[in-house]
Design a protein around this motif. Structure first.
Motif, PDB file in Angstrom:
ATOM      1  N   THR A   1       0.831  -1.206   0.000  1.00 49.49           N
ATOM      2  CA  THR A   1       0.000   0.000   0.000  1.00 49.49           C
ATOM      3  C   THR A   1       0.867   1.258   0.000  1.00 49.49           C
ATOM      4  OG1 THR A   1      -0.208  -0.029   2.414  1.00 49.49           O
ATOM      5  CG2 THR A   1      -1.920  -1.154   1.148  1.00 49.49           C
ATOM      6  N   LYS A   2       1.996   1.218   0.691  1.00 47.50           N
ATOM      7  CA  LYS A   2       2.899   2.364   0.670  1.00 47.50           C
ATOM      8  C   LYS A   2       3.516   2.526  -0.713  1.00 47.50           C
ATOM      9  CE  LYS A   2       4.030   2.234   5.591  1.00 47.50           C
ATOM     10  NZ  LYS A   2       5.102   2.086   6.604  1.00 47.50           N
ATOM     11  N   VAL A   3       3.809   1.415  -1.362  1.00 50.19           N
ATOM     12  CA  VAL A   3       4.364   1.467  -2.712  1.00 50.19           C
ATOM     13  C   VAL A   3       3.342   2.079  -3.674  1.00 50.19           C
ATOM     14  CG1 VAL A   3       5.155   0.064  -4.655  1.00 50.19           C
ATOM     15  CG2 VAL A   3       5.908  -0.482  -2.327  1.00 50.19           C
ATOM     16  N   ILE A   4       2.096   1.622  -3.580  1.00 47.06           N
ATOM     17  CA  ILE A   4       1.051   2.124  -4.471  1.00 47.06           C
ATOM     18  C   ILE A   4       0.798   3.603  -4.233  1.00 47.06           C
ATOM     19  CG2 ILE A   4      -1.416   1.959  -5.021  1.00 47.06           C
ATOM     20  CD1 ILE A   4      -1.153  -1.083  -4.584  1.00 47.06           C
ATOM     21  N   GLU A   5       0.754   4.007  -2.957  1.00 46.25           N
ATOM     22  CA  GLU A   5       0.556   5.422  -2.645  1.00 46.25           C
ATOM     23  C   GLU A   5       1.689   6.267  -3.225  1.00 46.25           C
ATOM     24  OE1 GLU A   5      -0.168   8.346   1.221  1.00 46.25           O
ATOM     25  OE2 GLU A   5       0.487   6.279   1.521  1.00 46.25           O
ATOM     26  N   ALA A   6       2.911   5.768  -3.125  1.00 47.89           N
ATOM     27  CA  ALA A   6       4.047   6.508  -3.667  1.00 47.89           C
ATOM     28  C   ALA A   6       3.960   6.611  -5.186  1.00 47.89           C
ATOM     29  CB  ALA A   6       5.348   5.824  -3.262  1.00 47.89           C
ATOM     30  N   CYS A   7       3.633   5.498  -5.845  1.00 46.97           N
ATOM     31  CA  CYS A   7       3.522   5.509  -7.308  1.00 46.97           C
ATOM     32  C   CYS A   7       2.434   6.469  -7.781  1.00 46.97           C
ATOM     33  CB  CYS A   7       3.223   4.104  -7.815  1.00 46.97           C
ATOM     34  SG  CYS A   7       4.574   2.926  -7.593  1.00 46.97           S
ATOM     35  N   ASN A   8       1.309   6.454  -7.095  1.00 53.17           N
ATOM     36  CA  ASN A   8       0.177   7.277  -7.514  1.00 53.17           C
ATOM     37  C   ASN A   8       0.328   8.752  -7.163  1.00 53.17           C
ATOM     38  OD1 ASN A   8      -0.906   4.921  -8.454  1.00 53.17           O
ATOM     39  ND2 ASN A   8      -2.533   4.766  -6.931  1.00 53.17           N
ATOM     40  N   SER A   9       1.448   9.113  -6.548  1.00 48.89           N
ATOM     41  CA  SER A   9       1.670  10.524  -6.216  1.00 48.89           C
ATOM     42  C   SER A   9       2.076  11.340  -7.438  1.00 48.89           C
ATOM     43  CB  SER A   9       2.740  10.647  -5.127  1.00 48.89           C
ATOM     44  OG  SER A   9       4.013  10.236  -5.622  1.00 48.89           O
ATOM     45  N   GLN A  10       2.386  10.685  -8.540  1.00 44.82           N
ATOM     46  CA  GLN A  10       2.657  11.413  -9.781  1.00 44.82           C
ATOM     47  C   GLN A  10       1.571  11.053 -10.805  1.00 44.82           C
ATOM     48  OE1 GLN A  10       3.967   9.784 -12.761  1.00 44.82           O
ATOM     49  NE2 GLN A  10       3.530   7.857 -11.764  1.00 44.82           N
ATOM     50  N   PRO A  11       1.348  11.893 -11.812  1.00 44.53           N
ATOM     51  CA  PRO A  11       0.115  11.808 -12.601  1.00 44.53           C
ATOM     52  C   PRO A  11       0.051  10.687 -13.623  1.00 44.53           C
ATOM     53  CG  PRO A  11       1.502  13.589 -13.416  1.00 44.53           C
ATOM     54  CD  PRO A  11       2.155  13.081 -12.168  1.00 44.53           C
ATOM     55  N   TYR A  12       1.102   9.889 -13.756  1.00 40.56           N
ATOM     56  CA  TYR A  12       1.103   8.860 -14.791  1.00 40.56           C
ATOM     57  C   TYR A  12       0.793   7.470 -14.242  1.00 40.56           C
ATOM     58  CZ  TYR A  12       3.494  12.754 -16.944  1.00 40.56           C
ATOM     59  OH  TYR A  12       3.809  14.012 -17.395  1.00 40.56           O
ATOM     60  N   SER A  13       0.613   7.369 -12.950  1.00 42.62           N
ATOM     61  CA  SER A  13       0.357   6.081 -12.314  1.00 42.62           C
ATOM     62  C   SER A  13      -0.987   6.125 -11.598  1.00 42.62           C
ATOM     63  CB  SER A  13       1.474   5.765 -11.308  1.00 42.62           C
ATOM     64  OG  SER A  13       1.254   4.516 -10.688  1.00 42.62           O
ATOM     65  N   HIS A  14      -1.812   5.116 -11.860  1.00 43.78           N
ATOM     66  CA  HIS A  14      -3.149   5.048 -11.250  1.00 43.78           C
ATOM     67  C   HIS A  14      -3.417   3.614 -10.791  1.00 43.78           C
ATOM     68  CE1 HIS A  14      -3.775   8.982 -13.131  1.00 43.78           C
ATOM     69  NE2 HIS A  14      -3.322   8.437 -14.246  1.00 43.78           N
ATOM     70  N   ILE A  15      -2.505   3.065 -10.012  1.00 40.77           N
ATOM     71  CA  ILE A  15      -2.619   1.671  -9.592  1.00 40.77           C
ATOM     72  C   ILE A  15      -3.775   1.524  -8.611  1.00 40.77           C
ATOM     73  CG2 ILE A  15      -1.418  -0.288  -8.565  1.00 40.77           C
ATOM     74  CD1 ILE A  15       1.220   1.148  -9.270  1.00 40.77           C
ATOM     75  N   HIS A  16      -4.623   0.525  -8.854  1.00 37.75           N
ATOM     76  CA  HIS A  16      -5.745   0.244  -7.961  1.00 37.75           C
ATOM     77  C   HIS A  16      -5.244  -0.496  -6.716  1.00 37.75           C
ATOM     78  CE1 HIS A  16      -8.101   1.945 -10.979  1.00 37.75           C
ATOM     79  NE2 HIS A  16      -8.786   0.910 -11.427  1.00 37.75           N
ATOM     80  N   GLN A  17      -6.187  -0.910  -5.875  1.00 32.35           N
ATOM     81  CA  GLN A  17      -5.847  -1.600  -4.633  1.00 32.35           C
ATOM     82  C   GLN A  17      -5.999  -3.116  -4.784  1.00 32.35           C
ATOM     83  OE1 GLN A  17      -4.564  -0.077  -1.846  1.00 32.35           O
ATOM     84  NE2 GLN A  17      -4.520   1.687  -3.229  1.00 32.35           N
ATOM     85  N   PRO A  18      -5.090  -3.888  -4.186  1.00 35.34           N
ATOM     86  CA  PRO A  18      -5.222  -5.344  -4.229  1.00 35.34           C
ATOM     87  C   PRO A  18      -6.310  -5.814  -3.278  1.00 35.34           C
ATOM     88  CG  PRO A  18      -3.360  -4.739  -2.862  1.00 35.34           C
ATOM     89  CD  PRO A  18      -3.892  -3.459  -3.444  1.00 35.34           C
ATOM     90  N   GLY A  19      -6.740  -7.044  -3.439  1.00 37.28           N
ATOM     91  CA  GLY A  19      -7.758  -7.586  -2.551  1.00 37.28           C
ATOM     92  C   GLY A  19      -8.041  -9.045  -2.830  1.00 37.28           C
ATOM     93  N   ILE A  20      -8.848  -9.621  -1.973  1.00 38.93           N
ATOM     94  CA  ILE A  20      -9.111 -11.050  -1.997  1.00 38.93           C
ATOM     95  C   ILE A  20      -9.926 -11.489  -3.210  1.00 38.93           C
ATOM     96  CG2 ILE A  20     -11.165 -10.774  -0.549  1.00 38.93           C
ATOM     97  CD1 ILE A  20     -10.561 -13.489   0.687  1.00 38.93           C
ATOM     98  N   ALA A  21     -10.730 -10.590  -3.792  1.00 38.63           N
ATOM     99  CA  ALA A  21     -11.594 -11.023  -4.889  1.00 38.63           C
ATOM    100  C   ALA A  21     -12.109  -9.829  -5.668  1.00 38.63           C
ATOM    101  CB  ALA A  21     -12.783 -11.830  -4.345  1.00 38.63           C
ATOM    102  N   VAL A  22     -12.454 -10.088  -6.927  1.00 37.24           N
ATOM    103  CA  VAL A  22     -13.131  -9.127  -7.786  1.00 37.24           C
ATOM    104  C   VAL A  22     -14.488  -9.726  -8.126  1.00 37.24           C
ATOM    105  CG1 VAL A  22     -13.082  -7.904  -9.974  1.00 37.24           C
ATOM    106  CG2 VAL A  22     -10.953  -8.305  -8.734  1.00 37.24           C
ATOM    107  N   GLY A  23     -15.559  -9.098  -7.648  1.00 40.24           N
ATOM    108  CA  GLY A  23     -16.888  -9.673  -7.844  1.00 40.24           C
ATOM    109  C   GLY A  23     -17.851  -8.710  -8.485  1.00 40.24           C
ATOM    110  N   GLY A  24     -19.119  -9.101  -8.507  1.00 41.08           N
ATOM    111  CA  GLY A  24     -20.167  -8.269  -9.065  1.00 41.08           C
ATOM    112  C   GLY A  24     -20.519  -8.648 -10.487  1.00 41.08           C
ATOM    113  N   HIS A  25     -21.518  -7.938 -11.028  1.00 41.46           N
ATOM    114  CA  HIS A  25     -22.006  -8.236 -12.373  1.00 41.46           C
ATOM    115  C   HIS A  25     -21.067  -7.737 -13.466  1.00 41.46           C
ATOM    116  CE1 HIS A  25     -25.992  -9.734 -11.292  1.00 41.46           C
ATOM    117  NE2 HIS A  25     -26.051  -8.786 -10.376  1.00 41.46           N
ATOM    118  N   CYS A  26     -20.133  -6.855 -13.132  1.00 41.53           N
ATOM    119  CA  CYS A  26     -19.379  -6.151 -14.177  1.00 41.53           C
ATOM    120  C   CYS A  26     -17.965  -6.682 -14.379  1.00 41.53           C
ATOM    121  CB  CYS A  26     -19.329  -4.655 -13.853  1.00 41.53           C
ATOM    122  SG  CYS A  26     -20.952  -3.866 -13.761  1.00 41.53           S
ATOM    123  N   ILE A  27     -17.084  -6.427 -13.422  1.00 38.03           N
ATOM    124  CA  ILE A  27     -15.657  -6.642 -13.655  1.00 38.03           C
ATOM    125  C   ILE A  27     -15.312  -8.111 -13.937  1.00 38.03           C
ATOM    126  CG2 ILE A  27     -13.333  -6.250 -12.779  1.00 38.03           C
ATOM    127  CD1 ILE A  27     -14.367  -3.967 -11.144  1.00 38.03           C
TER     128      ILE A  27
END
Length: 427
Positions: free
Chosen positions: A248-274
């Motif tokens: 999370t610290k790595v992602i926050e650091a990467c996303n501090s500049q405008p060319y990086s938009h890394i999402h958050q990791p997690g146990i699952a991707v669910g729902g009707h869409c993704i």
């Protein structure tokens, strides 16, 4: 206008209410008599949609919204028809058009000259022109593009905040011809409200993408991007976990500049869409290796989370393990493609005895979903699958006997888990 909305689910009903709020007369069509009866009584048939209860009651009381099970009759009374019938893919990634075919035939039976038909359900590229246009023409005896108008305009909202999202994001429209596109743009400009703040990156409103195919691809592309981005975050998290790095610290650091938009990791991707729309894209483009690898990576995350539990706990054979969260995401009462199902299966594969609890679900509802409900059985391990707000204050004292907690959403407070081995993905 007279407008028909076909399918009064978690997207269709808020749309119908939105259209009615602009003074249009709306007929909602649904195959469920229960849903139709509730809507006609001014009662939302599902919980959790912000602002829906009051707005639905107002629309019904004003006589601007009624519901029926007779789709053809509702279409025959309408100047515009909006279709929000679900479309799924099977285990091999092949779209199952059954429900939408039935709905389209019913629409064709009531279709009148001059009517606009707009499909909002996410579709593989080419479906509006190559499947729906011929089916509507054959069933109605009318010619698409001259006798009636046809567009694809994808929904771009999340359940729970549909009204806010309708105002926030541009409405995309693509017609099978210029005349259809013009009718579609005019229609949506008359039924939606848009946020016109000056700080928006581009003007909000209705955007004509030039073709139905471009509009279809835009919806698939934006959702597939999210799946690929999450998969990348999950890959980073899995490596970080082996290297003693807090991702999370790595992602926050990467996303501090405008060319990086890394999402958050997690146990699952669910729902009707993704979990579904990247597979629709792959049906169009089977050579998309990046998309395929991302989908496989995300599908593996529940089993990976269970492997983290086993590494910390030891042999899970006979261990009672509580999975917290049946819903696919926090605050939404919906189990469509939820990570709870593969998590339970992964636990069983390791010999554990899984139980499931969710503050939004009753015991009977969990059983109806094929999930083993937790009814006070002692447990020695737990896995958080959904980021419900209630879990932010969950503590070790709430789960006496638990030795290991895998927080798959980083929602718990580590200070509340003294004496318990607490594990998060990516640390």
């Amino acid at each position: 206008m007279n407008i028909c909305v076909v399918a009064l689910g978690k997207i269709g009903l808020p749309l119908a209410v939105q259209f009615a709020s602009k003074g249009h007369r709306v007929r909602g069509a649904d195959t469920s008599k229960r849903v139709v009866d509730l809507v006609n009584d001014g009662v939302a048939p599902f919980p959790g949609e912000a602002g829906l209860d009051a707005a639905l009651g107002t629309a019904v009381s004003a006589g601007l919204l009624t519901a029926t099970t007779d789709t053809a009759a509702a279409v025959a009374e309408s100047d515009a028809v909006v279709v929000v019938v679900p479309l799924f893919v099977d285990a091999d990634g092949i779209p199952d058009f059954g429900w939408m075919d039935d709905a389209t035939r019913a629409i064709a039976a009531g279709l009148r000259p001059g009517t606009l038909v707009s499909y909002e359900t996410t579709l593989p590229v080419g479906t509006t022109r190559d499947r729906w246009a011929p089916m509507l023409a054959e069933g109605s005896g009318l010619t698409a593009g001259s006798d009636f108008f046809l567009v694809f305009s994808p929904e771009r909202v999340l359940t729970g905040r549909v009204f806010a999202d309708l105002r926030k994001y541009p409405k995309l429209v693509g017609g099978i011809d210029a005349a259809s596109a013009a009718r579609g743009v005019a229609f949506y400009e008359s039924v939606l409200d848009f946020d016109d703040r000056a700080d928006l990156p581009r003007p909000n409103g209705v955007w004509d993408l030039g073709s139905a195919e471009a509009s279809e691809m835009a919806k698939l592309a934006e959702t597939t991007y999210r799946d690929v981005n999450i998969a990348l975050a999950n890959q980073f998290a899995r490596f970080a976990g082996t290297a003693g790095i807090d991702v999370t610290k790595v992602i926050e650091a990467c996303n501090s500049q405008p060319y990086s938009h890394i999402h958050q990791p997690g146990i699952a991707v669910g729902g009707h869409c993704i979990p579904i729309y990247p597979r629709m894209y792959l049906w169009n483009d089977p050579d998309a290796t990046v998309v395929r690898a991302a989908r496989e990576a995300n599908a593996d995350m529940p089993a990976y989370a269970v492997s983290l539990l086993a590494d910390a706990y030891g042999d899970l054979t006979g261990a009672n393990v509580l999975v917290l969260g049946a819903a696919y995401r926090g605050g939404v009462k919906e189990t469509a493609f939820s990570g709870v199902f593969p998590a339970v299966e992964a636990l069983r594969a390791r010999g554990a005895v899984p139980y499931v609890a969710d503050p939004m679900y009753t015991t009977d509802e969990l059983i109806a979903d094929g999930l083993p409900p937790h009814e006070g059985q002692p447990v020695t391990a737990a896995v958080i699958q959904a980021d419900h707000a209630e879990y932010r204050t969950l503590a070790a004292a709430d789960l006496p006997g638990v030795r290991v907690l895998v927080d798959g959403r980083r929602v718990t407070d580590p200070a509340r888990w003294d004496g318990v081995r607490r594990i998060v993905i990516g640390a």
